[in-house]
Design a protein around this motif. Sequence first.
Motif, short mmCIF file in Angstrom:
data_model
loop_
_atom_site.label_atom_id
_atom_site.label_comp_id
_atom_site.label_asym_id
_atom_site.label_seq_id
_atom_site.Cartn_x
_atom_site.Cartn_y
_atom_site.Cartn_z
N LEU A 1 0.83 -1.20 0.00
CA LEU A 1 0.00 0.00 0.00
C LEU A 1 0.87 1.26 0.00
N LEU A 2 1.93 1.27 0.83
CA LEU A 2 2.83 2.41 0.84
C LEU A 2 3.54 2.56 -0.50
N PHE A 3 3.87 1.43 -1.11
CA PHE A 3 4.51 1.42 -2.42
C PHE A 3 3.58 2.05 -3.47
N LYS A 4 2.31 1.71 -3.43
CA LYS A 4 1.35 2.24 -4.40
C LYS A 4 1.02 3.70 -4.13
N TYR A 5 0.98 4.09 -2.86
CA TYR A 5 0.78 5.51 -2.53
C TYR A 5 1.88 6.36 -3.16
N PHE A 6 3.11 5.89 -3.05
CA PHE A 6 4.26 6.63 -3.58
C PHE A 6 4.15 6.80 -5.10
N LEU A 7 3.77 5.74 -5.81
CA LEU A 7 3.64 5.81 -7.26
C LEU A 7 2.45 6.66 -7.68
N ALA A 8 1.33 6.53 -6.96
CA ALA A 8 0.14 7.32 -7.29
C ALA A 8 0.41 8.81 -7.12
N GLU A 9 1.14 9.16 -6.09
CA GLU A 9 1.49 10.57 -5.88
C GLU A 9 2.35 11.09 -7.03
N GLY A 10 3.20 10.23 -7.58
CA GLY A 10 4.02 10.63 -8.72
C GLY A 10 3.18 10.92 -9.95
N ILE A 11 2.17 10.12 -10.19
CA ILE A 11 1.29 10.36 -11.35
C ILE A 11 0.52 11.65 -11.18
N ILE A 12 -0.03 11.90 -10.00
CA ILE A 12 -0.81 13.11 -9.77
C ILE A 12 0.08 14.35 -9.87
#
Length: 425
Positions: free
Chosen positions: A98-109
Amino acid sequence: MAASATCGADTGSVGSVAAVAARNNNVTSFQRKGHKTCGTDGGGSRLVSIAGTRPSVRNGQLLVSTGLPALDQLLGGGLAVGTVLLIEEDKYNIYSPLLFKYFLAEGIISGHTLLVASAKEDPADILQELPAPLLDENCKKEFDEDVCNNKIPESSIKMKIAWRYQLLPKMEAGPVSSSRFGHYYDLSKRIPQQLIEASKYHGFFLPEKLSTAFKEEPCSLTPGYRKLLHFIQNIIYEEGFDGFNCQKKQKNILRIGIQNLGSPLWGDDVCCTEKCDNSHSLTKFLYILRGLLRLSLSVCIITMPSHLIQNKAMIVRVTNLSDVVIGLESFIGSERETNPLYKDYHGLIHIRQIPRLNNLICDVSDVKDLAFKLKRKLFTIERLHLPPDLSDTVSRSSKQDLAESAKLLGPGCGIMAGGKKHLDF
């Protein structure tokens, strides 16, 4: 050790006063004006703004959000550019992704470039599972709905917490505007496909890379680590993320995500035996990787099954080669899962290491005892507190559990129990 001066990566390296420029621009000698460097505008007066970043108010280091505002707060405002964030996976690897996906999602936004490396899942599939952002009005509505479902009546909280704890400063618990630093995400929804298509990312899927021809070199690194380092290095130099050519391309941030590093899937045997053949392969990889990050506008998150590493000295070396180290301890399969004292939490989060950047001391958070909880839509980090007093109706066994738990948590547990539980802001 402070990060080396790079183009925008280390904003603390902005120069001293220029007396002539100060007179020409009608500023006093007390107003500092930096020299023209990579990452500054033509006048050299201010840093060029990069989307999704902000300078640290304490040391001037350029920061990005981890995608979890509560974690940003614990790390002193965010994750510094040019550093490595190591996530020690929980036992069943349920919460660390979940922390891994949060980090990537923040990069896209934020419009950052992504580099996703995995030996287990195809990076394209990982991006499809990223959570959807909650912005502005929708964010507040969704946040309030999720919090209210798990909220304890305020009157009940005041009855349980001593009055002197209520005088501690409260943390902001609500969502923020989409224009600010960091965002909230809805775990029950997937990120819109158009956002993924509009983003720029590079995928490294180890099974596919191993099938291609690769020149063998005399090196202590495993083939998977060598290919990944070459891949990262090529992206940094070809895409202009290195800090040597200031005029090459428009400034942006490269977010690197590496999943399950050190596991047997990467061809490493540190998790299989205490005396492994490739004992220096993992540490050498981290050493070279951190050198690449220090000289570029890049930031990296790594998840690692440290609980499987047999050699404890190896864990110490891996920690020393990382900048930020966070451990997740899940209650699943342990006695705490059924213990009523921990019924409001799903596990503990340990801030094991915070870097010293442009400072002699690290920026340590005041909150020592932390727990996390996975709700329907949100992953929250909360202050862990135990009941300060027990009534006569509580059994003797529960009292013994409370006493033992209090010893394990330390004296900071009760002190940090005041105010709102949620650290998210």
